[in-house]
Design a protein around this motif. Structure first.
Motif, short mmCIF file in Angstrom:
data_model
loop_
_atom_site.label_atom_id
_atom_site.label_comp_id
_atom_site.label_asym_id
_atom_site.label_seq_id
_atom_site.Cartn_x
_atom_site.Cartn_y
_atom_site.Cartn_z
N PRO A 159 54.93 -21.20 30.62
CA PRO A 159 54.56 -19.85 31.06
C PRO A 159 55.06 -18.81 30.07
N PRO A 160 54.35 -17.71 29.90
CA PRO A 160 54.72 -16.71 28.88
C PRO A 160 56.17 -16.26 28.95
N GLN A 161 56.66 -15.97 30.15
CA GLN A 161 58.04 -15.49 30.27
C GLN A 161 59.04 -16.57 29.90
N GLU A 169 62.19 -24.11 35.79
CA GLU A 169 61.66 -25.30 35.16
C GLU A 169 61.68 -25.16 33.64
N PRO A 170 61.98 -26.23 32.92
CA PRO A 170 62.02 -26.14 31.46
C PRO A 170 60.64 -26.01 30.86
N VAL A 171 60.56 -25.39 29.70
CA VAL A 171 59.32 -25.40 28.94
C VAL A 171 59.23 -26.73 28.21
N ARG A 172 58.04 -27.05 27.74
CA ARG A 172 57.84 -28.32 27.05
C ARG A 172 58.12 -28.14 25.56
N ILE A 173 59.07 -28.89 25.06
CA ILE A 173 59.42 -28.86 23.63
C ILE A 173 58.92 -30.15 23.01
N ARG A 174 58.16 -30.02 21.95
CA ARG A 174 57.63 -31.20 21.27
C ARG A 174 57.89 -31.10 19.78
N ILE A 175 58.69 -32.01 19.27
CA ILE A 175 58.98 -32.05 17.84
C ILE A 175 57.85 -32.79 17.12
N ASP A 176 57.40 -32.24 15.99
CA ASP A 176 56.28 -32.81 15.23
C ASP A 176 55.07 -33.06 16.12
N PRO A 177 54.53 -32.01 16.75
CA PRO A 177 53.38 -32.21 17.65
C PRO A 177 52.18 -32.74 16.87
N PRO A 178 51.47 -33.73 17.42
CA PRO A 178 50.31 -34.28 16.70
C PRO A 178 49.12 -33.34 16.67
N ASP A 179 49.04 -32.40 17.61
CA ASP A 179 47.91 -31.47 17.66
C ASP A 179 48.45 -30.04 17.62
N ILE A 180 48.33 -29.40 16.47
CA ILE A 180 48.84 -28.04 16.33
C ILE A 180 47.71 -27.04 16.13
N GLY A 181 46.46 -27.47 16.37
CA GLY A 181 45.34 -26.54 16.31
C GLY A 181 44.89 -26.24 14.90
N LEU A 223 55.64 -18.96 14.69
CA LEU A 223 54.20 -18.68 14.70
C LEU A 223 53.76 -18.53 16.15
N GLY A 224 53.38 -17.34 16.54
CA GLY A 224 52.98 -17.08 17.92
C GLY A 224 54.07 -16.32 18.65
N PRO A 225 54.05 -16.41 19.99
CA PRO A 225 53.23 -17.30 20.83
C PRO A 225 51.79 -16.81 21.00
N VAL A 226 50.91 -17.77 21.30
CA VAL A 226 49.49 -17.51 21.54
C VAL A 226 49.07 -18.24 22.80
N GLU A 268 45.97 -22.16 34.70
CA GLU A 268 47.29 -21.53 34.66
C GLU A 268 47.50 -20.83 33.32
N GLU A 269 48.23 -19.72 33.36
CA GLU A 269 48.51 -18.96 32.14
C GLU A 269 49.63 -19.65 31.37
N VAL A 270 49.32 -20.08 30.18
CA VAL A 270 50.26 -20.84 29.35
C VAL A 270 50.21 -20.28 27.94
N GLU A 271 51.36 -20.23 27.29
CA GLU A 271 51.45 -19.84 25.89
C GLU A 271 52.18 -20.91 25.10
N ARG A 272 51.91 -20.89 23.79
CA ARG A 272 52.57 -21.85 22.91
C ARG A 272 53.00 -21.16 21.63
N ALA A 273 54.21 -21.46 21.19
CA ALA A 273 54.73 -20.97 19.92
C ALA A 273 55.05 -22.17 19.04
N LEU A 274 54.83 -22.01 17.75
CA LEU A 274 55.16 -23.04 16.77
C LEU A 274 56.35 -22.58 15.94
N LEU A 275 57.32 -23.45 15.77
CA LEU A 275 58.51 -23.17 14.97
C LEU A 275 58.50 -24.08 13.76
#
Length: 688
Positions: A610-612, A676-688, A630-633, A641-648
């Protein structure tokens, strides 16, 4: 001695005495001697509890409570008025160490029970799981749930068979087609640790080649581990190993064996009775003794990436394990990933490929058809095949079966407005619409709501068109175009293992292509634009991998084998398919990634939620110097559901620091917000 100096030494002595004191025994409880403390990993996959906890070992459990065994402990107990720990809930755990004293100054709760004396958590497996958890910002307990299968008392009670002596070194066989192949097998047999990126030749021989690499490793007295993307591939290698070495020398850790049988085989590996293992993703953690070779087949397949926290990838765990245990590595496949190309470029691995003459002799002929050609071809539009593909299929059916690969399963998996091409979405939840049959109205893939009266909110049109036509619709159309030819389908609902070599049309989705006796006479790769136009950095790489997988099942060009790909002829993946040059395609992709500073040239993590929640975590994280955010977008969310993702993004060598920083920020955020925790993914296979 001065008073100040003496007081300091006395204080230090008192602190050390308190810190390393023997645990206080409960009334009437005798503790083990001389190691009364068990350091336990409690099976609670909570980030803030990702540590070991000390427990007192009763004397009655001294012999069984050894490092590596499963135990039951009370977690969350409090110190009562009697000075003992009371209450708490029972949890499973593993003893990781026995100690003479504890760092904890208070009273320790005793072990409740030793579930089994079997030492299932070896030191090597514990080190690997800890390294994986740290690399992916996860918890050790989450990794161990995959690494150690559930216990079955019946399997533990059965003795494992005695280990067989090492087999003889096999001859190179079809490895002789690769200039470096025999030398690679020789290095494995000699006990060395060669590392290679293997571009396999088209045809059915790769399972036998993996089997020979395993046999060469076993002949040198070491173990081998083979991880494949799915059960069908694992079954082919299982058959090849049995044919080469006979039964009893390897274990297949497959889910279809059943929990108890799988645990029985896992115990045979852990006890040293079996030195070779093949299986799918979870087999990566199999406790193979004296590991000498790790094989990962088709490392670009999405099945190698776990969808549950901590979202680890088989390839990266294989590299971690090989470095830890000094084993050789064979990353093989019909295609080459950008990550594999990076390993070759840095010198970490050597290329293992055949010369161009051999490739040309074994590969089928590849022809291209563009979307423009298909649109102009009115004569074949009813069959959804351009004339080139229709002619190739008709001629090939005189010699054998024809494989037709379509990107999606179903009938019409995605719909759009017939006038303005706007994607058709459900009005209640916003999910995409699909149809499951010619006489059925469109319905939502998310909530299932039918939309018989749908109209486009952009232009008002009531007409729908298919964005991508599914396998069942394709089978229906081709059945009309070739009325006297049998039509078979292979997809998620029913996957065919093999088909006879007689004329037939075989419609399959990517990854479900059955083998054909003697090879397919031709293959048609339809709707290539649907693969190439995906908004994903890996779209081209993934399209080429899927095409090569299907094309490799076709007979060589000298035997009349033909592949027709319906996609833009000038696209880089299409040209790589025509030349049968996956390594060259991966090298070009790697150059572009380097210019953009995208993985694998850099290390990256995604933060989704979630954005917040995403904003809170980004505000708490202490990133390494030079990190980019990079982001969030906006990102796709379930049921609208409203979801955002940022890339580090960080530079190479800072991946461990990035994972540690994100894990610490996640713990701090949960402690402060309690959400609830946000989802953290190291080396995501799909980064758009």
């Amino acid at each position: 001695m001065g008073s100040a100096e003496g007081a300091g030494e006395q204080l230090a002595f008192i602190r050390e005495t308190v810190r390393r004191a023997r645990p206080k025994a409960a009334r009437g409880l005798e503790l083990a001697d001389p190691l009364p403390v068990a350091r336990v990993l409690v099976d609670k996959g909570v980030l803030s509890l990702d540590q070991y906890f000390d427990y007192a070992v009763p004397a009655a459990m001294d012999e069984e409570a050894q490092p590596g065994v499963r135990v039951r402990v009370r977690f969350g107990a409090r110190v009562g008025a009697s000075g003992r720990r009371e209450g708490g809930q029972l949890h499973d755990g593993f003893v990781v160490e026995r100690l003479a004293a504890s760092d904890y100054p208070g009273p320790l709760a005793p072990l409740s029970r030793v579930l089994s004396p079997e030492r299932v958590l070896t030191p090597a497996l514990l080190r690997l799981c800890r390294a994986v958890a740290d690399r992916y910002a996860g918890t050790l307990a989450d990794v161990l749930q995959l690494a150690v299968p559930p216990r079955h008392a019946g399997a533990e009670a059965e003795p494992s068979p005695p280990p067989l002596p090492p087999p003889a070194l096999p001859d190179p066989g079809s490895w002789a087609r690769y200039p470096q192949g025999p030398a690679f097998l020789g290095a494995l047999a000699a006990g060395r640790a060669p590392r290679a990126v293997w571009t396999a030749l088209p045809g059915p021989d790769w399972p036998a080649e993996i089997a020979r690499a395993v046999a060469a490793t076993l002949s040198g007295g070491r173990g081998a581990l083979v991880v494949l993307p799915d059960g069908r591939a694992a079954g082919r290698v299982d058959q090849a190993l049995t044919a080469l070495l006979g039964p009893g020398r390897h274990a297949a850790l497959a889910a279809d064996a059943g929990p108890q049988e799988r645990y029985r085989r896992w115990l045979a590996v852990s006890r040293g009775s079996v030195r070779a293992v093949i299986g799918t993703r979870a087999a990566m953690f199999a406790p193979v003794r004296d590991l000498g070779l790790v094989v990962v087949w088709s490392d670009g397949d999405s099945s190698h990436s776990d969808l549950h926290a901590p979202y680890w990838h088989v390839r990266e765990v294989a590299l971690l394990r090989a470095a830890e245990e000094g084993a050789g590595v064979l990353l093989g496949g019909l295609s080459t990933t950008v990550e594999a190309a990076q390993l070759v470029r840095t010198g970490w691995a050597r290329p293992l490929a055949a010369d161009r003459e051999t490739v040309r002799a074994l590969a089928p002929r590849v022809r291209t058809v563009t979307d423009l050609d298909e649109a102009r071809d009115e004569a074949a539009r009813a069959a959804r095949l351009p004339s080139v593909a229709w002619t190739a299929a008709r001629e090939a059916l005189e010699r054998g079966p024809v494989l037709i690969q379509v990107p999606r399963r179903g009938y019409q998996p995605r719909l759009a407005c017939g006038r303005c091409r706007e994607p058709a979405r459900c009005r209640p939840c916003g999910g995409p619409l699909e149809t499951t049959g010619a006489d059925r109205p469109p319905s939502c893939t998310w909530c299932g709501t039918p939309e018989p009266d749908w109209h486009c909110p952009e232009c008002g049109s009531f007409r729908l068109r298919a964005q991508v036509v599914g396998a069942r619709r394709t089978a229906e159309e081709l059945g009309k175009a070739f009325p006297r030819v049998p039509v078979r389908t292979s997809g998620k609902d029913a996957v065919l293992a093999a088909v006879p070599g007689t004329p037939a049309l075989v419609i399959a989705t990517p990854g479900a292509e059955p083998l054909a006796e003697g090879g397919y006479a031709a293959a048609l790769l339809l709707d290539g634009w649907a693969l190439l136009n995906r908004p994903d950095l890996r779209a081209g790489e993934e399209a080429l991998r899927r095409w090569l997988t299907a094309a490799a099942l076709v007979r060589p060009a000298a035997a009349g084998g033909t592949v027709v790909v319906v996609a833009e002829a000038t696209a880089r993946p299409v040209q790589a398919l025509v030349r049968w040059d996956p390594a060259g395609h991966a090298a070009l992709e790697l150059e572009e990634r380097a210019q953009l500073r995208f993985p694998p040239v850099s290390r990256m993590a995604s933060v989704t939620g979630p954005p917040q929640a995403v904003a809170d975590l980004l505000g708490l994280v202490r990133l390494p110097e030079g990190a980019d955010v990079l982001g969030p977008v906006p990102a796709p969310g379930a049921r609208g559901e409203e979801v955002e993702r940022a890339l580090l993004r960080v530079e190479p060598g800072q991946g461990a620091a990035l994972a540690a920083a994100l894990k610490a920020a996640q713990i701090a955020r949960l402690a402060l917000r309690g959400s609830e925790p946000v989802r953290i993914r190291i080396d995501p296979p799909d980064i758009g």
